[in-house]
Design an enzyme around this catalytic site. Structure first.
Site, PDB file in Angstrom:
ATOM      1  N   ASP A  45     -11.515   9.240   7.881  1.00 39.75           N
ATOM      2  CA  ASP A  45     -10.074   9.144   8.126  1.00 39.75           C
ATOM      3  C   ASP A  45      -9.659   8.996   9.588  1.00 39.75           C
ATOM      4  O   ASP A  45      -8.963   8.044   9.929  1.00 39.75           O
ATOM      5  CB  ASP A  45      -9.358  10.339   7.497  1.00 39.75           C
ATOM      6  CG  ASP A  45      -7.850  10.180   7.499  1.00 39.75           C
ATOM      7  OD1 ASP A  45      -7.376   9.048   7.276  1.00 39.75           O
ATOM      8  OD2 ASP A  45      -7.133  11.163   7.721  1.00 39.75           O
TER       9      ASP A  45
ATOM     10  N   CYS B 139      -3.385  -3.211 -11.727  1.00 38.93           N
ATOM     11  CA  CYS B 139      -2.008  -2.717 -11.788  1.00 38.93           C
ATOM     12  C   CYS B 139      -1.172  -3.463 -12.833  1.00 38.93           C
ATOM     13  O   CYS B 139      -0.235  -2.895 -13.402  1.00 38.93           O
ATOM     14  CB  CYS B 139      -1.334  -2.848 -10.420  1.00 38.93           C
ATOM     15  SG  CYS B 139      -1.871  -1.627  -9.203  1.00 38.93           S
TER      16      CYS B 139
ATOM     17  N   CYS C  27       4.911   3.323  -9.517  1.00 38.20           N
ATOM     18  CA  CYS C  27       4.872   3.885  -8.162  1.00 38.20           C
ATOM     19  C   CYS C  27       6.072   3.417  -7.342  1.00 38.20           C
ATOM     20  O   CYS C  27       6.682   4.207  -6.592  1.00 38.20           O
ATOM     21  CB  CYS C  27       3.562   3.539  -7.468  1.00 38.20           C
ATOM     22  SG  CYS C  27       3.228   1.775  -7.268  1.00 38.20           S
TER      23      CYS C  27
ATOM     24  N   CYS D 251       9.422   6.175  -5.842  1.00 37.98           N
ATOM     25  CA  CYS D 251       9.497   6.568  -4.431  1.00 37.98           C
ATOM     26  C   CYS D 251      10.906   7.056  -4.074  1.00 37.98           C
ATOM     27  O   CYS D 251      11.875   6.297  -4.193  1.00 37.98           O
ATOM     28  CB  CYS D 251       9.113   5.397  -3.533  1.00 37.98           C
ATOM     29  SG  CYS D 251       9.157   5.826  -1.765  1.00 37.98           S
TER      30      CYS D 251
ATOM     31  N   CYS E  87       8.566   6.485   4.494  1.00 37.62           N
ATOM     32  CA  CYS E  87       7.718   7.286   3.606  1.00 37.62           C
ATOM     33  C   CYS E  87       7.831   8.774   3.956  1.00 37.62           C
ATOM     34  O   CYS E  87       7.729   9.159   5.130  1.00 37.62           O
ATOM     35  CB  CYS E  87       6.271   6.817   3.734  1.00 37.62           C
ATOM     36  SG  CYS E  87       5.088   7.780   2.781  1.00 37.62           S
TER      37      CYS E  87
ATOM     38  N   CYS F 212       4.025  13.853   0.315  1.00 38.75           N
ATOM     39  CA  CYS F 212       4.699  13.491  -0.940  1.00 38.75           C
ATOM     40  C   CYS F 212       3.656  12.871  -1.865  1.00 38.75           C
ATOM     41  O   CYS F 212       2.834  12.065  -1.424  1.00 38.75           O
ATOM     42  CB  CYS F 212       5.822  12.487  -0.655  1.00 38.75           C
ATOM     43  SG  CYS F 212       6.712  11.912  -2.119  1.00 38.75           S
TER      44      CYS F 212
ATOM     45  N   CYS G 186       4.362   8.789  -5.760  1.00 42.30           N
ATOM     46  CA  CYS G 186       3.809   7.494  -6.161  1.00 42.30           C
ATOM     47  C   CYS G 186       2.396   7.629  -6.725  1.00 42.30           C
ATOM     48  O   CYS G 186       1.991   6.848  -7.594  1.00 42.30           O
ATOM     49  CB  CYS G 186       3.858   6.502  -5.000  1.00 42.30           C
ATOM     50  SG  CYS G 186       2.780   6.907  -3.608  1.00 42.30           S
TER      51      CYS G 186
ATOM     52  N   CYS H 281       1.082   7.298 -11.486  1.00 43.18           N
ATOM     53  CA  CYS H 281       0.196   6.185 -11.835  1.00 43.18           C
ATOM     54  C   CYS H 281      -0.441   6.398 -13.204  1.00 43.18           C
ATOM     55  O   CYS H 281      -1.056   7.444 -13.465  1.00 43.18           O
ATOM     56  CB  CYS H 281      -0.895   6.043 -10.776  1.00 43.18           C
ATOM     57  SG  CYS H 281      -2.053   4.697 -11.134  1.00 43.18           S
TER      58      CYS H 281
END
Length: 368
Positions: A131, A185, A191, A195, A211, A238, A241, A245
């Site tokens: 990351d 998808c 998603c 939001c 976001c 958050c 989203c 799914c």
């Protein structure tokens, strides 16, 4: 067992749920798309994205000798409904990934162990990343076959749904690659529709500046007024989203102890959180990613949630923060009090406090 098979077995023994390989030559070039993203100003306060853009463009730009990339996924799925806490406005909602230990610490140590096992078997040089390094993990994970980037731009796995931490090992070894994953998808827009701040501006296009995860974690200043009410009680990140799914029908709860939610972070009381002084904040969130945003941003987030609580009993704890040294905290407290107090009570407070305010932003908040 061949080298790739042994690598997967070692990865599983270390707690990784997915392990796939791609050749460095097959890694997608991100130079054009990343450059356009930066030119549009979408990085916001994430200045490191521009500073590391050249190295993010392609794995070989980061390490010219890399020949293969091992992408690892570790499941952090919740055992409870990740959105259940949204309906408790007196409590703070914390993103699932931050309800226990900092995943960087959990994953990096295991990546190093896995890399050392690989070197012991086959030699070569290795580098491990999780990351914080200038690596575009999600496109690499998709190319390696861990999953695909959904319309929310996060990785989705057919095996584990949305709840995946990613890590990678760069190696000079030539390993057998896996097939890339395809997009599954379809016509789904769950998603996008979920939001709260309409940050997914089009399928596969996210504006981070809208976001809630960006606003509550990366953004350094006051949260823009247009988003505050929509943040609700989300004090760190958050999950909306991710949680909606449909592929989460295959998700399962995390089995790594350090990734299972702490009970005191499932539904923490806003009144308790806003009362934390900085030493208490550091102690309470020791080992947590929440600690990294610092006390000021944390209080800012909690005060926004208090302002959204519709609970006048929280006005007292918010008023206490009017004396905080940070203008950001004081301004957030004013916003919360304006929403919680009756107009006459707020006016009395404004009359008592505003004349002594030296910061222009905070003074304007009193006048708003």
């Amino acid at each position: 067992m061949d080298l790739s098979g042994a690598l997967r077995a070692d990865a599983a023994s270390l707690g990784f749920d997915l392990c796939r390989i791609l050749r460095a030559d097959d890694a997608p070039s991100m130079a054009a798309s990343l450059g356009e993203w930066l030119e549009r100003g979408l990085a916001g306060d994430m200045i490191w994205m521009a500073e590391t853009a050249d190295r993010r463009a392609h794995p070989r730009a980061l390490w010219p000798d890399v020949r293969s990339i091992v992408m690892l996924g570790m499941n952090y799925g919740p055992s409870l409904d990740p959105l259940a806490n949204i309906s408790f406005p007196d409590a703070g909602n914390i993103s699932v990934y931050a309800r226990n230990r900092d995943y960087h610490e959990v994953i990096k140590g295991r990546l190093k162990l896995l890399a050392s096992k690989l070197v012991a078997r086959a030699g070569g040089d290795v580098k491990v990343f999780v990351d914080t390094a200038p690596v575009m993990e999600k496109p690499l994970a998709a190319r390696a076959g861990l999953g695909w980037q959904g319309k929310h731009t996060n990785l989705v796995s057919r095996e584990l749904g949305s709840w995946l931490f990613l890590g990678c090992i760069f190696t000079t070894l030539q390993l057998s690659p896996d097939e890339a994953e395809t997009d599954h998808c379809g016509n789904c827009s769950a998603c996008i529709d979920s939001c709260p701040t309409e940050a997914i501006v089009a399928p596969y296009r996210l504006d981070p500046r809208r976001c809630i995860s960006y606003l509550t974690i990366e953004h350094k200043g006051s949260i823009p007024s247009e988003f505050r009410a929509r943040i609700g009680n989300r004090i760190y990140g958050c999950d909306d989203c991710l949680a909606v799914c449909p592929w989460n029908k295959f998700a399962r709860a995390a089995n790594q102890t350090k990734l299972i939610a702490r009970s005191d972070l499932l539904k923490p009381r806003l009144a308790d959180l806003v009362a934390l002084e900085e030493p208490e904040f550091r102690t309470f969130f020791s080992g947590s990613p929440i600690k990294r945003i610092g006390h000021v941003r944390f209080l800012r987030n909690v005060l926004i949630a208090i302002g959204n609580s519709a609970n006048p009993d929280l006005a007292g704890p918010a008023e206490y923060r009017l004396s905080h040294h940070s203008p950001i905290v004081r301004e957030s407290a004013i916003w919360a009090l304006r929403r919680l107090l009756q107009p006459q009570a707020f006016e009395r407070l404004r009359t008592a406090c505003a004349l002594h305010e030296q910061d222009k932003m905070v003074a304007e908040a009193w006048r708003a």
